[in-house]
Design an enzyme around this catalytic site. Structure first.
Site, PDB file in Angstrom:
ATOM      1  CB  CYS A 116      52.264  53.681 -15.927  1.00 12.65           C
ATOM      2  SG  CYS A 116      51.818  52.159 -15.169  1.00 12.65           S
ATOM      3  CG  HIS A 255      56.174  54.584 -15.177  1.00  8.00           C
ATOM      4  ND1 HIS A 255      55.393  54.515 -14.007  1.00  8.00           N
ATOM      5  CD2 HIS A 255      55.791  53.236 -15.582  1.00  8.00           C
ATOM      6  CE1 HIS A 255      54.803  53.555 -13.575  1.00  8.00           C
ATOM      7  NE2 HIS A 255      54.965  52.612 -14.686  1.00  8.00           N
ATOM      8  CG  ASN A 285      54.754  50.052 -11.885  1.00  3.49           C
ATOM      9  OD1 ASN A 285      54.237  51.197 -11.644  1.00  3.49           O
ATOM     10  ND2 ASN A 285      54.789  49.454 -13.074  1.00  3.49           N
TER      11      ASN A 285
HETATM   12  N1  ACO Z   1      60.769  34.824  -9.344  1.00  2.40           N
HETATM   13  C1  ACO Z   1      61.602  33.683  -9.734  1.00  2.40           C
HETATM   14  N2  ACO Z   1      61.629  33.263 -11.190  1.00  2.40           N
HETATM   15  C2  ACO Z   1      60.748  34.027 -11.897  1.00  2.40           C
HETATM   16  C3  ACO Z   1      59.693  34.995 -11.438  1.00  2.40           C
HETATM   17  C4  ACO Z   1      59.827  35.488 -10.044  1.00  2.40           C
HETATM   18  N3  ACO Z   1      59.318  36.475  -9.507  1.00  2.40           N
HETATM   19  N4  ACO Z   1      58.831  35.585 -12.316  1.00  2.40           N
HETATM   20  C5  ACO Z   1      59.365  34.678 -13.584  1.00  2.40           C
HETATM   21  N5  ACO Z   1      60.289  33.661 -13.131  1.00  2.40           N
HETATM   22  C6  ACO Z   1      60.925  32.975 -14.097  1.00  2.40           C
HETATM   23  C7  ACO Z   1      59.981  32.644 -15.316  1.00  2.40           C
HETATM   24  O1  ACO Z   1      59.180  31.502 -15.048  1.00  2.40           O
HETATM   25  C8  ACO Z   1      61.148  32.380 -16.289  1.00  2.40           C
HETATM   26  O2  ACO Z   1      61.462  30.937 -16.079  1.00  2.40           O
HETATM   27  P1  ACO Z   1      61.832  29.868 -17.422  1.00  2.40           P
HETATM   28  O3  ACO Z   1      62.945  30.535 -18.031  1.00  2.40           O
HETATM   29  O4  ACO Z   1      62.179  28.504 -16.699  1.00  2.40           O
HETATM   30  O5  ACO Z   1      60.403  29.791 -17.964  1.00  2.40           O
HETATM   31  C9  ACO Z   1      62.213  33.174 -16.040  1.00  2.40           C
HETATM   32  O6  ACO Z   1      62.199  33.641 -14.830  1.00  2.40           O
HETATM   33  C10 ACO Z   1      62.455  34.363 -17.003  1.00  2.40           C
HETATM   34  O7  ACO Z   1      61.219  34.715 -17.074  1.00  2.40           O
HETATM   35  P2  ACO Z   1      61.002  36.141 -18.118  1.00  2.40           P
HETATM   36  O8  ACO Z   1      59.720  36.586 -17.908  1.00  2.40           O
HETATM   37  O9  ACO Z   1      61.681  35.896 -19.202  1.00  2.40           O
HETATM   38  O10 ACO Z   1      61.934  37.328 -17.084  1.00  2.40           O
HETATM   39  P3  ACO Z   1      62.289  38.930 -17.592  1.00  2.40           P
HETATM   40  O11 ACO Z   1      63.962  38.883 -17.403  1.00  2.40           O
HETATM   41  O12 ACO Z   1      61.468  39.192 -18.802  1.00  2.40           O
HETATM   42  O13 ACO Z   1      61.839  39.565 -16.412  1.00  2.40           O
HETATM   43  C11 ACO Z   1      59.973  41.011 -16.078  1.00  2.40           C
HETATM   44  C12 ACO Z   1      60.376  39.457 -16.148  1.00  2.40           C
HETATM   45  C13 ACO Z   1      60.744  41.460 -14.562  1.00  2.40           C
HETATM   46  C14 ACO Z   1      58.479  41.210 -15.652  1.00  2.40           C
HETATM   47  C15 ACO Z   1      60.340  41.909 -17.092  1.00  2.40           C
HETATM   48  O14 ACO Z   1      60.014  41.310 -18.348  1.00  2.40           O
HETATM   49  C16 ACO Z   1      59.679  43.368 -16.890  1.00  2.40           C
HETATM   50  O15 ACO Z   1      60.133  44.043 -15.988  1.00  2.40           O
HETATM   51  N6  ACO Z   1      58.811  43.511 -17.926  1.00  2.40           N
HETATM   52  C17 ACO Z   1      58.223  44.921 -17.994  1.00  2.40           C
HETATM   53  C18 ACO Z   1      57.201  44.995 -17.028  1.00  2.40           C
HETATM   54  C19 ACO Z   1      56.258  46.205 -16.658  1.00  2.40           C
HETATM   55  O16 ACO Z   1      57.150  47.253 -16.726  1.00  2.40           O
HETATM   56  N7  ACO Z   1      55.142  46.100 -16.277  1.00  2.40           N
HETATM   57  C20 ACO Z   1      54.574  47.294 -15.912  1.00  2.40           C
HETATM   58  C21 ACO Z   1      54.373  48.460 -16.720  1.00  2.40           C
HETATM   59  S1  ACO Z   1      53.050  49.427 -17.033  1.00  2.40           S
HETATM   60  C22 ACO Z   1      52.326  49.752 -15.714  1.00  2.40           C
HETATM   61  O17 ACO Z   1      53.280  50.284 -14.562  1.00  2.40           O
HETATM   62  C23 ACO Z   1      51.217  49.353 -15.032  1.00  2.40           C
END
Ligand code: ACO
Length: 328
Positions: A116, A255, A285
């Site tokens: 990215c 980004h 993204n």
């Molecule tokens: N819908 C509903 N529930 C979900 C989903 C979904 N789509 N995805 C995960 N969950 C659940 C999980 O299973 C978990 O359940 P549990 O508590 O029973 O185990 C709960 O939601 C919380 O999951 P987390 O992964 O802890 O949620 P978080 O608040 O961390 O959000 C996210 C997840 C959105 C992916 C966040 O961590 C994030 O944005 N991280 C950075 C990702 C990123 O930027 N990636 C790309 C960067 S580089 C590039 O661009 C290629």
């Protein structure tokens, strides 16, 4: 004494596919819901390509618009650099396809894989060539089709990723010109975090096979923290290196990975959120494309004006991160 030049943005363009994938569409595909996605990511919809629609298709449309915006012809371009991790083929480069499709002269062209941070890295390379007097008008494109890598049965990743393209024409001016153009850029990496965000299959370690497992593997929480730290740090570093103060910066274009990451960076920097450009709600993204797409749309919407000081900052799989400060 060797003469040095400056690099200025002569024109911008962008392009996204027509097909929208909304949170409500995703509700039909995986166990998720609109409220969860909006609260955790800020994304409501994203654009994705149809089967057969490729990264070079998006890059071509964005590039044509940038060249027209710069009041140039394709034959004026003397180098093409594309930031992408989703080329049409493992090789050759998307940049090479653009050379032919745009009708540029037989100029040099290559792709940059810096996830990215691909667009900022490509801009930095372009600026170095221009500054040294090697090139006059460099076409710099960020284009990705992350939907082609995404596993649409994995709810933790498929909600984030999308497709798009953005392009700048970076042109040479005299070093003593009033317009500052690109002022400073820096890129960084730490390979310790390779497996926090990567595509496990399809490369030389696990080449394509019948058991090929499609998908982007990500430790979302870890990436979230690393992203906020990295982008805040590199913005501070750029300000310290250049002597500009935060108040001097008219807009930050981060980004577009997650609205919460964007807000956390603004918070860490104590920078007003209303001056941070974000369109993640509509586009998700799309990797290398997020920054030039956000920039181009902000220009067209009048949010960025000629003369503004703009800070770009990004992070991505690697981990890589970087910033670029310019006067538009
Ligand atoms: N819908 C509903 N529930 C979900 C989903 C979904 N789509 N995805 C995960 N969950 C659940 C999980 O299973 C978990 O359940 P549990 O508590 O029973 O185990 C709960 O939601 C919380 O999951 P987390 O992964 O802890 O949620 P978080 O608040 O961390 O959000 C996210 C997840 C959105 C992916 C966040 O961590 C994030 O944005 N991280 C950075 C990702 C990123 O930027 N990636 C790309 C960067 S580089 C590039 O661009 C290629």
């Amino acid at each position: 004494m060797t003469k040095l030049y400056k690099a200025v943005v002569a024109g911008t363009g962008s392009f996204v596919p027509n097909k929208k994938l909304t949170n409500f569409d995703l509700e039909q595909m995986v166990e998720t819901n609109d409220e969860w996605i909006v609260t955790r990511t800020g994304i409501s919809e994203r654009r994705i390509t149809e089967a057969g629609e490729t990264t070079s298709d998006l890059a071509f449309e964005a590039a044509k618009r940038a060249i027209a915006d710069a009041n140039l012809q394709a034959e004026d371009i003397d180098l093409i650099i594309v930031g992408t991790v989703t080329p049409d083929y493992p090789f050759p480069a998307v940049a090479c396809q653009l050379q032919e499709r745009l009708g540029c002269k037989e100029v040099g062209s290559f792709d940059v894989n810096a996830t990215c941070v691909g667009f900022i890295t490509a801009l930095q390379i372009a600026e170095m060539y221009i500054k040294a007097g090697k090139h006059q008008h460099v076409l710099v494109v960020g284009a990705d089709t992350l939907s082609k890598l995404t596993n649409y049965t994995d709810r933790s990743t498929c909600i984030l990723f999308s497709d798009g393209a953005g392009a700048f024409v970076l042109s040479r001016t005299e070093e003593n010109a009033e317009h500052k153009g690109v002022i400073y850029s820096s890129i960084h990496s730490n390979g310790e975090h390779v497996e926090a965000l990567y595509v496990p299959h399809g490369g030389s370690k696990h080449p394509y096979s019948e058991s090929y497992e499609k998908g982007i593997a990500m430790d979302g929480r870890k990436i979230f923290k690393l992203a906020v730290q990295a982008m805040s740090k590199t913005v501070k570093e750029t300000l310290a290196e250049t002597g500009y103060k935060q108040d001097d910066i008219d807009s930050i274009i981060p980004h577009q990975a997650n609205q919460r990451i964007i807000e956390a960076v603004a918070n860490q920097l104590d920078y007003p959120l209303e001056k941070v450009i974000s369109n993640i709600k509509y586009f998700g993204n799309n990797s290398s494309a997020t920054i030039p797409l956000a920039f181009d749309l902000a220009v067209k919407e009048g949010k960025i004006k000629r003369g503004d000081l703009i800070m770009h900052t990004a992070f991505g799989g690697g981990l890589v991160w970087g910033s670029l400060l310019m006067q538009y």
